[in-house]
Design a protein around this motif. Structure first.
Motif, PDB file in Angstrom:
ATOM      1  N   TYR A 215     -35.877  42.088  -8.024  1.00  0.00           N
ATOM      2  CA  TYR A 215     -34.510  42.556  -7.770  1.00  0.00           C
ATOM      3  C   TYR A 215     -33.548  41.392  -7.530  1.00  0.00           C
ATOM      4  N   PHE A 216     -33.988  40.401  -6.759  1.00  0.00           N
ATOM      5  CA  PHE A 216     -33.088  39.302  -6.397  1.00  0.00           C
ATOM      6  C   PHE A 216     -33.160  38.130  -7.369  1.00  0.00           C
ATOM      7  N   GLU A 221     -26.636  35.169  -4.116  1.00  0.00           N
ATOM      8  CA  GLU A 221     -26.801  35.448  -2.686  1.00  0.00           C
ATOM      9  C   GLU A 221     -27.496  36.803  -2.536  1.00  0.00           C
ATOM     10  N   PRO A 222     -28.686  36.793  -1.941  1.00  0.00           N
ATOM     11  CA  PRO A 222     -29.404  38.066  -1.800  1.00  0.00           C
ATOM     12  C   PRO A 222     -28.766  38.958  -0.735  1.00  0.00           C
ATOM     13  N   ARG A 223     -28.400  40.158  -1.115  1.00  0.00           N
ATOM     14  CA  ARG A 223     -27.828  41.117  -0.181  1.00  0.00           C
ATOM     15  C   ARG A 223     -28.568  42.440  -0.318  1.00  0.00           C
ATOM     16  N   CYS A 224     -28.707  43.132   0.798  1.00  0.00           N
ATOM     17  CA  CYS A 224     -29.440  44.391   0.819  1.00  0.00           C
ATOM     18  C   CYS A 224     -28.834  45.367  -0.186  1.00  0.00           C
ATOM     19  N   PRO A 225     -29.634  45.964  -1.045  1.00  0.00           N
ATOM     20  CA  PRO A 225     -29.099  46.904  -2.039  1.00  0.00           C
ATOM     21  C   PRO A 225     -28.596  48.206  -1.437  1.00  0.00           C
ATOM     22  N   ALA A 226     -28.902  48.440  -0.150  1.00  0.00           N
ATOM     23  CA  ALA A 226     -28.464  49.688   0.484  1.00  0.00           C
ATOM     24  C   ALA A 226     -27.223  49.495   1.348  1.00  0.00           C
ATOM     25  N   PRO A 232     -32.189  38.183   4.764  1.00  0.00           N
ATOM     26  CA  PRO A 232     -32.575  36.896   5.366  1.00  0.00           C
ATOM     27  C   PRO A 232     -33.983  36.426   5.025  1.00  0.00           C
ATOM     28  N   HIS A 233     -34.775  37.259   4.365  1.00  0.00           N
ATOM     29  CA  HIS A 233     -36.176  36.909   4.107  1.00  0.00           C
ATOM     30  C   HIS A 233     -36.310  35.956   2.917  1.00  0.00           C
ATOM     31  N   GLU A 234     -37.440  35.274   2.895  1.00  0.00           N
ATOM     32  CA  GLU A 234     -37.739  34.398   1.758  1.00  0.00           C
ATOM     33  C   GLU A 234     -37.947  35.241   0.509  1.00  0.00           C
ATOM     34  N   ILE A 235     -37.335  34.823  -0.574  1.00  0.00           N
ATOM     35  CA  ILE A 235     -37.453  35.562  -1.825  1.00  0.00           C
ATOM     36  C   ILE A 235     -38.635  35.000  -2.618  1.00  0.00           C
ATOM     37  N   PRO A 236     -39.680  35.799  -2.861  1.00  0.00           N
ATOM     38  CA  PRO A 236     -40.834  35.305  -3.619  1.00  0.00           C
ATOM     39  C   PRO A 236     -40.445  35.040  -5.073  1.00  0.00           C
ATOM     40  N   GLU A 237     -41.235  34.197  -5.715  1.00  0.00           N
ATOM     41  CA  GLU A 237     -41.030  33.953  -7.139  1.00  0.00           C
ATOM     42  C   GLU A 237     -41.573  35.126  -7.937  1.00  0.00           C
ATOM     43  N   VAL A 238     -40.949  35.378  -9.078  1.00  0.00           N
ATOM     44  CA  VAL A 238     -41.444  36.432  -9.963  1.00  0.00           C
ATOM     45  C   VAL A 238     -42.770  35.974 -10.545  1.00  0.00           C
TER      46      VAL A 238
END
Length: 248
Positions: A215-216, A221-226, A232-238
């Protein structure tokens, strides 16, 4: 009316009965092999249609091949499930009553945790609270090893999680028993245990780690989709697709 099964369908079903659950890539390999053995045209894109034919014939026997996602990897799996029984009593032929009671308590611990995990220490302690015949610590550990071997649980460094097979097969039971405790992934809408949670107390949505990665991916900038709060969490790699993965 059920669509008639060919030998290719029967071979596929026999393989599923042996393995119980297979990775999607393995299912595609089995599909191809079964079609070639039956001199039937192999169409990779028609795997789900192929399985639908099997399921239409399995319905009177209260069996079904279901598709589900592994929470840790995001990989798809196919599992042969019993639809007649919706709780852990389906395991009564392989496990004693006190062992099933401990398995229920293990599910309780996993569902109640924020991480979707239960430690071996907590599970061993819960064995002391059984209302049926008590289990020794050694018997409890042996039971946990069997549950992992039979693909009902996963274990990593003493932490236990529900396996992909368990989530696929036990989903109706889990939804009925823990309807006020469980949440689904905001992205894929499947049950969410191992996941990231929005820290906005008014929101609190859950997203599986693989779904977070997809999704991110590429967003500045990662923002909550809701709720649109900063994520604020670490975004894992695809994850890159792999040629073969072990069913969990």
């Amino acid at each position: 009316m059920s669509r008639q099964m060919r030998d290719s369908h029967r071979r596929f079903l026999q393989t599923m009965m042996v393995h119980g659950i297979v990775h999607e890539k393995e299912a595609r390999t089995i599909h191809r092999s079964c079609c070639e053995s039956d001199n039937t045209q192999y169409v990779p894109e028609k795997l789900d249609e192929f399985i639908d034919t099997i399921n239409s014939n399995l319905q009177p026997m209260f069996m079904q091949i279901r598709k589900g996602m592994a929470e840790d990897s995001g990989d798809q799996h196919y599992a042969l499930v019993n639809t007649a029984e919706t709780d852990v009593t389906r395991m009564s032929s392989d496990y004693a009553d006190n062992e099933l009671e401990l398995f229920r308590k293990t599910i309780d611990l996993i569902v109640a945790s924020d991480t979707g995990m239960a430690s071996s220490t907590d599970i061993l302690n819960s064995a002391d609270t059984l209302t049926s015949k008590k289990l020794k610590k050694s018997d409890t550990q042996n039971l946990l090893n069997r549950l992992v071997h039979d693909k009902w649980l996963n274990e990593t460094f003493g932490e236990y999680t529900l396996s992909t097979r368990c989530i696929i097969e036990m989903e109706p039971y889990i939804r009925a028993m823990y309807q006020d405790q469980i949440k689904t992934c905001h992205i894929c809408h499947s049950l969410a245990f191992q996941c990231q949670i929005c820290e906005n107390p008014i929101c609190g949505i859950k997203i599986h780690n693989p779904c977070v990665a997809r999704y991110f991916n590429g967003r500045a900038e990662p923002r909550c989709p809701a709720c649109d709060d900063f994520w604020p969490h670490e975004i894992p790699e695809v994850r890159r697709p792999q040629s073969r993965a072990k069913s969990r």
